[in-house]
Design an enzyme around this catalytic site. Structure first.
Site, PDB file in Angstrom:
ATOM      1  N   GLY A  10       0.809  -1.214   0.000  1.00  0.00           N
ATOM      2  CA  GLY A  10       0.000   0.000   0.000  1.00  0.00           C
ATOM      3  C   GLY A  10       0.840   1.261   0.000  1.00  0.00           C
ATOM      4  N   ALA A 221      -0.904  11.826  17.430  1.00  0.00           N
ATOM      5  CA  ALA A 221      -1.822  12.576  18.294  1.00  0.00           C
ATOM      6  C   ALA A 221      -1.314  14.009  18.494  1.00  0.00           C
ATOM      7  CB  ALA A 221      -1.970  11.863  19.643  1.00  0.00           C
ATOM      8  N   CYS A 272      -4.542   8.337   8.794  1.00  0.00           N
ATOM      9  CA  CYS A 272      -3.864   8.069  10.067  1.00  0.00           C
ATOM     10  C   CYS A 272      -4.412   8.823  11.271  1.00  0.00           C
ATOM     11  CB  CYS A 272      -2.381   8.382   9.928  1.00  0.00           C
ATOM     12  SG  CYS A 272      -1.568   7.271   8.775  1.00  0.00           S
TER      13      CYS A 272
HETATM   14  P1  NAD Z   1      -3.038   0.377   2.460  1.00  0.00           P
HETATM   15  O1  NAD Z   1      -4.462   0.034   2.656  1.00  0.00           O
HETATM   16  O2  NAD Z   1      -2.668   1.330   1.383  1.00  0.00           O
HETATM   17  O3  NAD Z   1      -2.200  -0.966   2.186  1.00  0.00           O
HETATM   18  C1  NAD Z   1      -2.345  -2.101   2.940  1.00  0.00           C
HETATM   19  C2  NAD Z   1      -2.232  -3.304   1.995  1.00  0.00           C
HETATM   20  O4  NAD Z   1      -2.186  -4.494   2.781  1.00  0.00           O
HETATM   21  C3  NAD Z   1      -3.429  -3.470   1.061  1.00  0.00           C
HETATM   22  O5  NAD Z   1      -2.982  -3.431  -0.285  1.00  0.00           O
HETATM   23  C4  NAD Z   1      -4.015  -4.849   1.418  1.00  0.00           C
HETATM   24  O6  NAD Z   1      -4.469  -5.570   0.301  1.00  0.00           O
HETATM   25  C5  NAD Z   1      -2.819  -5.534   2.032  1.00  0.00           C
HETATM   26  N1  NAD Z   1      -3.164  -6.641   2.911  1.00  0.00           N
HETATM   27  C6  NAD Z   1      -4.088  -6.669   3.910  1.00  0.00           C
HETATM   28  N2  NAD Z   1      -4.070  -7.863   4.516  1.00  0.00           N
HETATM   29  C7  NAD Z   1      -3.117  -8.620   3.884  1.00  0.00           C
HETATM   30  C8  NAD Z   1      -2.618  -9.937   4.068  1.00  0.00           C
HETATM   31  N3  NAD Z   1      -3.085 -10.708   5.044  1.00  0.00           N
HETATM   32  N4  NAD Z   1      -1.650 -10.382   3.221  1.00  0.00           N
HETATM   33  C9  NAD Z   1      -1.154  -9.593   2.249  1.00  0.00           C
HETATM   34  N5  NAD Z   1      -1.585  -8.315   2.049  1.00  0.00           N
HETATM   35  C10 NAD Z   1      -2.547  -7.843   2.854  1.00  0.00           C
HETATM   36  O7  NAD Z   1      -2.490   0.904   3.870  1.00  0.00           O
HETATM   37  P2  NAD Z   1      -1.284   1.923   4.141  1.00  0.00           P
HETATM   38  O8  NAD Z   1      -1.746   3.327   3.982  1.00  0.00           O
HETATM   39  O9  NAD Z   1      -0.090   1.454   3.399  1.00  0.00           O
HETATM   40  O10 NAD Z   1      -1.060   1.705   5.693  1.00  0.00           O
HETATM   41  C11 NAD Z   1      -0.513   0.518   6.187  1.00  0.00           C
HETATM   42  C12 NAD Z   1      -0.216   0.707   7.650  1.00  0.00           C
HETATM   43  O11 NAD Z   1       0.758   1.754   7.813  1.00  0.00           O
HETATM   44  C13 NAD Z   1      -1.406   1.125   8.502  1.00  0.00           C
HETATM   45  O12 NAD Z   1      -1.289   0.544   9.772  1.00  0.00           O
HETATM   46  C14 NAD Z   1      -1.237   2.640   8.638  1.00  0.00           C
HETATM   47  O13 NAD Z   1      -1.804   3.143   9.812  1.00  0.00           O
HETATM   48  C15 NAD Z   1       0.265   2.777   8.677  1.00  0.00           C
HETATM   49  N6  NAD Z   1       0.785   4.074   8.205  1.00  0.00           N
HETATM   50  C16 NAD Z   1       0.246   4.664   7.108  1.00  0.00           C
HETATM   51  C17 NAD Z   1       0.768   5.863   6.641  1.00  0.00           C
HETATM   52  C18 NAD Z   1       0.203   6.533   5.430  1.00  0.00           C
HETATM   53  O14 NAD Z   1       0.567   7.674   5.174  1.00  0.00           O
HETATM   54  N7  NAD Z   1      -0.662   5.903   4.658  1.00  0.00           N
HETATM   55  C19 NAD Z   1       1.865   6.443   7.287  1.00  0.00           C
HETATM   56  C20 NAD Z   1       2.398   5.791   8.400  1.00  0.00           C
HETATM   57  C21 NAD Z   1       1.845   4.608   8.842  1.00  0.00           C
HETATM   58  C1  UDX Z   2       0.464  11.916   8.859  1.00  0.00           C
HETATM   59  C2  UDX Z   2       1.753  12.207   9.634  1.00  0.00           C
HETATM   60  O1  UDX Z   2       2.211  13.525   9.300  1.00  0.00           O
HETATM   61  C3  UDX Z   2       2.816  11.185   9.294  1.00  0.00           C
HETATM   62  O2  UDX Z   2       3.976  11.418  10.094  1.00  0.00           O
HETATM   63  C4  UDX Z   2       2.265   9.797   9.572  1.00  0.00           C
HETATM   64  O3  UDX Z   2       3.220   8.824   9.240  1.00  0.00           O
HETATM   65  C5  UDX Z   2       0.984   9.557   8.794  1.00  0.00           C
HETATM   66  O4  UDX Z   2       0.038  10.592   9.119  1.00  0.00           O
HETATM   67  P1  UDX Z   2      -0.363  12.312   6.367  1.00  0.00           P
HETATM   68  O5  UDX Z   2      -1.702  12.021   6.942  1.00  0.00           O
HETATM   69  O6  UDX Z   2       0.069  11.567   5.151  1.00  0.00           O
HETATM   70  O7  UDX Z   2       0.774  12.071   7.474  1.00  0.00           O
HETATM   71  O8  UDX Z   2      -0.252  13.878   6.009  1.00  0.00           O
HETATM   72  P2  UDX Z   2      -0.050  15.189   6.895  1.00  0.00           P
HETATM   73  O9  UDX Z   2       0.870  16.073   6.171  1.00  0.00           O
HETATM   74  O10 UDX Z   2       0.273  14.891   8.297  1.00  0.00           O
HETATM   75  O11 UDX Z   2      -1.485  15.863   6.833  1.00  0.00           O
HETATM   76  C6  UDX Z   2      -2.610  15.293   7.481  1.00  0.00           C
HETATM   77  C7  UDX Z   2      -3.799  16.235   7.353  1.00  0.00           C
HETATM   78  O12 UDX Z   2      -3.603  17.414   8.142  1.00  0.00           O
HETATM   79  C8  UDX Z   2      -4.051  16.714   5.931  1.00  0.00           C
HETATM   80  O13 UDX Z   2      -5.437  16.728   5.690  1.00  0.00           O
HETATM   81  C9  UDX Z   2      -3.489  18.109   5.921  1.00  0.00           C
HETATM   82  O14 UDX Z   2      -4.097  18.939   4.978  1.00  0.00           O
HETATM   83  C10 UDX Z   2      -3.834  18.563   7.346  1.00  0.00           C
HETATM   84  N1  UDX Z   2      -2.971  19.651   7.838  1.00  0.00           N
HETATM   85  C11 UDX Z   2      -1.632  19.466   7.953  1.00  0.00           C
HETATM   86  C12 UDX Z   2      -3.549  20.859   8.221  1.00  0.00           C
HETATM   87  O15 UDX Z   2      -4.760  21.025   8.130  1.00  0.00           O
HETATM   88  N2  UDX Z   2      -2.734  21.847   8.701  1.00  0.00           N
HETATM   89  C13 UDX Z   2      -1.393  21.696   8.829  1.00  0.00           C
HETATM   90  O16 UDX Z   2      -0.730  22.638   9.284  1.00  0.00           O
HETATM   91  C14 UDX Z   2      -0.823  20.450   8.441  1.00  0.00           C
END
Ligand code: NAD
Ligand code: UDX
EC number: 1.1.1.22
Length: 480
Positions: A10, A221, A272
């Site tokens: 993902g 948070a 997130c």
């Molecule tokens: P996502 O939904 O984009 O990707 C997750 C993937 O995992 C999906 O493609 C799904 O098909 C796959 N999956 C689920 N169960 C599976 C299994 N059993 N085997 C193989 N594949 C499987 O999610 P994401 O945005 O990449 O987030 C993943 C994690 O990272 C979450 O816990 C999220 O909170 C955390 N995270 C996300 C971000 C972000 O910016 N998106 C940043 C930091 C942390």
């Molecule tokens: C966030 C965290 O920043 C990142 O460290 C974590 O790993 C995943 O969650 P993300 O959600 O991808 O990242 O984007 P971020 O830049 O944090 O923005 C989150 C939301 O807050 C967006 O909707 C953005 O528009 C909003 N935002 C951000 C504000 O409204 N004001 C700001 O000053 C900053």
């Protein structure tokens, strides 16, 4: 050659592993997923996610030491290090529904690892998980032990979407939590060696497992709390004539506070912040800490308040009704430089306007019509349960049209709402837009991308979050 397998292709798994492969040519990296369509896209010219710099990066190492596959079991069984980067959405039903993290995807990945492993593994929590998840994972793995040793590490990801590649290339810190045993420390060292290919040693922080798990929830948070704080101030600015941009600047000049993350907006979105704070709230409640839970709950409440306030401002300004009126929505993604719409404030604002029977014309440079229609038909908290894992047939919302040009969206619209801070929205010809709209013509800028004074000079009635109101808006106060 060290072999890494990442479960979950993902927004985190794909970019993170592309960077590891790029920086570590001596390591073979395979990203696996149960979604055939996602893996097919990763292997094509049309990657499944939009992220600046990602295309070139993937192309530079795909087929050399970076691979994408649906053969999950094979690559897990062959790997030395397994990252688990599956989604951990908010539970939609059962115990803790609406708050707790749904660990079903994680548990199924852990059980599969236990089933197929024949050699020792380092299993890494890359997903954001509740504190103490590593203990549960350890239990699943060790209770299915067939002479295989597992070391669980927590290595939460801090990248932000839209800047993921830069964030991964030059992280503020890399956090690794592990057991304080010799085996645990050896596992930490093995992962540290991977990051040491490009991350300076002083930026790699090593802690115990629970600190690493909790630090991720705490960091999100704190970040979200800053936005809710500035957004709460924005409401007071509107009531008093102060300007939130000036207030944020003055506050952020204090080096103890700092200037980052103080932009007032229609509300934070993304996959997130809300999910992780709800999870934190649930963990506090489960640990008998209701005061702490309520403290963090307030961050979400202010975010919801801000989105409602924005909708109320639109409706009240336009004579208390938007029924049958065309409203242009510029931007649908939760921030610029991503096509991700998970928890985007645009969903709540659009649903609010649709509830008042508006007709919406939506334009976003990176979000497809299918995605927008699906988002607007979806129930709360269904958004991060991937469609391919939870098939559903969205019924399209009839009051919504999706267009591929901002001018087309605005033509004939009574009001225009800026929901995402895409750079292109700063450079539109607003005079041309004004001329194409019935009068009075309104702009509601949810991201403060435009100078309201300039818009007013053209003739618009312009509203920007936390900025002094023009007389029209003062005469039509929004009920919060
Ligand atoms: P996502 O939904 O984009 O990707 C997750 C993937 O995992 C999906 O493609 C799904 O098909 C796959 N999956 C689920 N169960 C599976 C299994 N059993 N085997 C193989 N594949 C499987 O999610 P994401 O945005 O990449 O987030 C993943 C994690 O990272 C979450 O816990 C999220 O909170 C955390 N995270 C996300 C971000 C972000 O910016 N998106 C940043 C930091 C942390
Ligand atoms: C966030 C965290 O920043 C990142 O460290 C974590 O790993 C995943 O969650 P993300 O959600 O991808 O990242 O984007 P971020 O830049 O944090 O923005 C989150 C939301 O807050 C967006 O909707 C953005 O528009 C909003 N935002 C951000 C504000 O409204 N004001 C700001 O000053 C900053």
């Amino acid at each position: 050659m060290v072999k890494i397998c990442c479960i979950g292709a993902g927004y985190v798994g794909g970019p993170t592993m592309a960077v590891i492969a790029h920086k570590c040519p001596d390591i073979k990296v395979v990203v696996v997923d149960i979604s055939v369509s996602r893996i097919t896209a990763w292997n094509s010219d049309q990657l499944p996610i939009y992220e600046p710099g990602l295309d070139d990066l993937v192309k530079s190492c795909r087929g050399k030491n970076l691979f994408f596959s649906t053969d999950v079991e094979k690559h897990v069984s062959e790997a030395d290090i397994i990252f688990v980067s599956v989604n951990t959405p908010t539970k939609t039903r059962g115990l803790g529904a609406g708050k707790a993290a749904d660990l079903a995807y994680w548990e199924s990945a852990a059980r599969m690892i236990a089933d197929v492993s024949k050699s020792d593994k380092i299993v890494i929590e890359k997903s954001t998980v509740p504190v103490k998840t590593a203990e549960a994972i350890e239990k699943i793995l060790t209770h299915n032990n067939k002479g295989v040793n597992y070391q669980i590490l927590s290595n939460p990801e801090f990248l932000a979407e839209g800047t993921a590649i830069n964030d991964l290339f030059a992280p503020d810190r890399v956090l690794i939590g592990g057991r304080e045993t010799p085996e645990g420390q050896r596992a930490i060292k093995a992962l540290k060696d991977v990051y040491a290919h490009w991350v300076p040693e002083e930026r790699i922080l090593c802690t115990n497992l629970w600190s690493a798990e909790l630090s991720k929830l705490a960091a999100n948070a704190f970040l979200a709390q800053r936005i809710s704080s500035v957004n709460a101030m924005s409401a007071l600015c509107e009531a008093t004539g102060a300007d939130i941009t000036q207030v944020s600047h003055a506050v952020g000049k204090d080096t103890r506070i700092g200037h980052k993350f103080l932009n007032a907006s229609v509300g934070f979105g993304g996959s997130c912040f809300q999910k992780d704070i709800l999870n934190l709230v649930y963990i506090c409640e489960c640990n008998g800490l209701p005061e702490v839970a309520n403290y963090w709950k307030q961050v979400i409440k202010v975010n919801d308040y801000q989105k409602n306030r924005f909708v109320n401002r639109i409706v009240s300004s336009m004579f208390n009704t938007v029924s049958g009126k065309k409203i242009a929505i510029l931007g649908f993604a939760f921030k610029k430089d991503t096509g991700d719409t998970r928890e985007t404030p645009a969903i709540d604002v659009c649903k609010g306007l649709l509830g008042d029977k508006a007709n919406l014309s939506i334009y976003d440079p990176q979000v497809t019509e299918e995605q927008i229609q699906r988002d607007l038909s979806m129930n709360k908290f269904d958004w991060d349960h991937p469609v391919h894992l939870q098939p559903m047939s969205p019924s399209s919302v009839k009051q919504v049209s999706v267009v591929w040009d901002a001018y087309e969206a605005a033509k004939g619209a009574h009001g225009l709402c800026i929901m995402t801070e895409w750079d292109e929205f700063k450079n539109l010809d607003y005079k041309k837009i004004y001329d194409s709209m019935p009068k009075p013509a309104f702009v509601f800028d949810g991201r403060n991308v435009m100078d309201p004074k300039k818009l007013r000079e053209i003739g618009f009635i312009a509203y920007s979050i936390g900025k002094p109101l023009d007389s029209w808006l003062k005469d039509m106060p929004a009920v919060a």
